[in-house]
Scaffold this motif. Structure first.
Motif, short mmCIF file in Angstrom:
data_model
loop_
_atom_site.label_atom_id
_atom_site.label_comp_id
_atom_site.label_asym_id
_atom_site.label_seq_id
_atom_site.Cartn_x
_atom_site.Cartn_y
_atom_site.Cartn_z
N GLU A 170 -0.31 -28.57 -17.83
CA GLU A 170 0.93 -27.95 -17.33
C GLU A 170 1.14 -26.53 -17.83
N ASP A 171 0.35 -26.10 -18.83
CA ASP A 171 0.48 -24.73 -19.33
C ASP A 171 -0.01 -23.70 -18.31
N LEU A 212 9.52 -26.97 -14.16
CA LEU A 212 9.14 -28.18 -13.43
C LEU A 212 9.96 -29.35 -13.95
N GLU A 269 7.49 -33.81 -11.75
CA GLU A 269 6.56 -32.79 -11.25
C GLU A 269 5.51 -32.44 -12.30
N LYS A 270 5.96 -32.32 -13.54
CA LYS A 270 5.04 -31.97 -14.63
C LYS A 270 4.01 -33.07 -14.82
N GLU A 271 4.45 -34.32 -14.76
CA GLU A 271 3.54 -35.44 -14.93
C GLU A 271 2.53 -35.52 -13.80
N GLY A 325 0.11 -32.57 -14.11
CA GLY A 325 -0.78 -32.79 -15.23
C GLY A 325 -1.89 -33.77 -14.90
#
Length: 466
Positions: A256-257, A263, A267-269, A272
């Motif tokens: 996610e970086d 997010l 969304e981040k999960e 990722g």
């Protein structure tokens, strides 16, 4: 008699200097570059050139004569004119040109989704200018009006990062670049310069251990074109230095970086999960690059003779770059393209430009490390004299003269049988990686790390500071 000899020598020196200037001009006129051989003899090498500019529209450019370094080139854009002299014309075409290339927002949206803007723009360039050019589509930024309205909610970082990645293919093999920033909107001219700067630095890192000069680049200063006529174009060095430093501070980044936009947790999960595979592949390659770099930077050259410490054969820069492209492409797939009320809207997440570019630069450094390793280390035994010869030379090339001096001292102490007391990790880096408890002397005089010491050596080189 002595005065007469001195005068003849001076005259000959002046003649030789003038001859070299003439030789350089002739070579340049033939599309080459003068370089010196190992023995000091100069030779003219053919160099692939590219002239890169921003396309602001498809019509309205007057045909003029450009005067560049004493030669005349005729055309409606400088890159197209320079193509007559052997350069490859490369035009950066922002997506915003879709408002001029399509009759409706729906047609433009369909072409954008299908990845066909480059094909359409290339055809328009050939039709409008009567010339062919390599077209590199750049992401757009801001609002535009033409046959319809278009809005691009985007970030400058995205424009630069994707343009840089596209240049790795479009400008591959180029030894010289002419950058024309006289056309197109300022934001795209600025993005062109930023992407070109990263491209030039990458070219230097790819050959930094071999003493390669990398790509030479110039900014073309073109006066405002007011109708037809003649215009004198100045070329000014576009310099970007490359240093023997690892471009990434650490390799602890997470999938996610690569995205700087806010997010949600979901969304981040999801992102990722999609990025985990290519990010892991990229980090595996970069880990070997980091250990190999630190072995040189911190003067522990013996580590490069042990695959269990650093395996450069398995670290493929091309595979790393492919993973990096996959990461950028996955983030790009999250763009939102919509047409509402006849207006085209495109929204994108913000890509982490610094992480993308620095990862690509680290992979370029890996290319040079692999070539150095293959030419001077792979398959060889680490004899004291061999260590001094191979690494003394490269340390001098990299400006690491103290490393060479300490290596000579520590090799002498190693062969004398003296040991080092105190903190083991401190002594490892203070004495060129030679700790008597870790090293064995083999029959014939070569030295190597004991198998049991390899994991600790790799750990120390991966992170020297903790």
């Amino acid at each position: 008699m002595l005065v007469r000899i001195s005068t003849r020598v001076e005259v000959f020196a002046v003649f030789l200097a003038n001859f070299k200037v003439l030789e350089m001009k002739v070579c340049r006129a033939q599309g080459g570059r003068v370089s010196n051989s190992f023995f000091g003899r100069s030779r003219c090498e053919r160099v692939k050139r590219a002239a890169v500019g921003v396309l602001g529209r498809f019509d309205g450019y007057a045909e003029v004569v450009y005067e560049v370094e004493g030669r005349e080139y005729r055309g409606r854009l400088l890159p197209l004119a320079l193509a007559a002299g052997g350069a490859e014309a490369v035009l950066v075409a922002p997506e915003s040109l879709a408002v001029l290339a399509f009759g409706s927002a729906e047609e433009a949206a369909e072409a954008l989704e299908r990845g066909e803007l480059g094909k359409v723009f290339s055809e328009r360039v050939e039709s409008a200018f009567g010339a062919r050019a390599r077209v590199v589509v750049a992401q757009a930024l801001g609002g535009y009006r033409g046959a319809f309205e278009a809005s691009f909610e985007n970030h400058f970082d995205n424009v630069v990062a994707h343009l840089f990645l596209d240049f790795l293919g479009a400008l591959e093999g180029c030894g010289e670049l002419v950058l024309d920033v006289s056309t197109g909107l300022n934001v795209y001219a600025a993005a062109l310069l930023e992407a070109a700067r990263a491209f030039v630095v990458r070219s230097k890192l790819r050959r930094i251990l071999q003493g390669g000069a990398g790509v030479r680049a110039w900014i073309a200063a073109v006066p405002p074109v007011l109708g037809g006529g003649r215009y004198s174009v100045g070329l000014y060095d576009f310099t970007s230095k490359a240093f023997f430093e690892f471009p990434l501070r650490d390799l602890e980044f997470k999938p996610e970086d690569f995205v700087l936009s806010p997010l949600s947790g979901e969304e981040k999960e999801e992102l990722g999960e999609r990025l985990r595979g290519p990010v892991e592949r990229l980090k595996r390659v970069l880990a070997e690059a980091r250990v190999a770099f630190n072995a040189l930077k911190y003067n522990a050259p013996l580590a490069l003779y042990h695959e269990e410490i650093v395996n450069l054969k398995a670290a493929d820069p091309a595979a790393g770059l492919e993973a990096l492209r996959s990461i950028a492409a996955e983030v790009e797939r999250r763009r939102r393209v919509a047409v509402e009320g006849g207006k085209l809207s495109v929204r994108r997440l913000r890509l982490n430009r610094a992480l993308v570019v620095n990862a690509a630069l680290a992979l370029a450094l890996l290319e040079s490390l692999r070539e150095f390793h293959s030419a001077g280390v792979a398959g060889a035994e680490a004899t004291p004299s061999g260590l001094l010869e191979v690494f003394g030379k490269v340390y001098g090339l990299l400006g690491l003269g103290l490393n060479a001096r300490f290596l000579a001292r520590d090799v002498a102490e190693l062969t004398s049988g003296e040991g080092f007391l105190g903190d083991a990790k401190r002594n490892f880096f203070a004495h060129s990686g030679f700790l008597s408890a870790m090293i064995e002397v083999r029959p014939g005089g070569s030295v190597a790390y004991r198998r049991s010491a390899a994991p600790l050596v790799r750990k120390w080189l991966y992170d020297p500071e903790t």
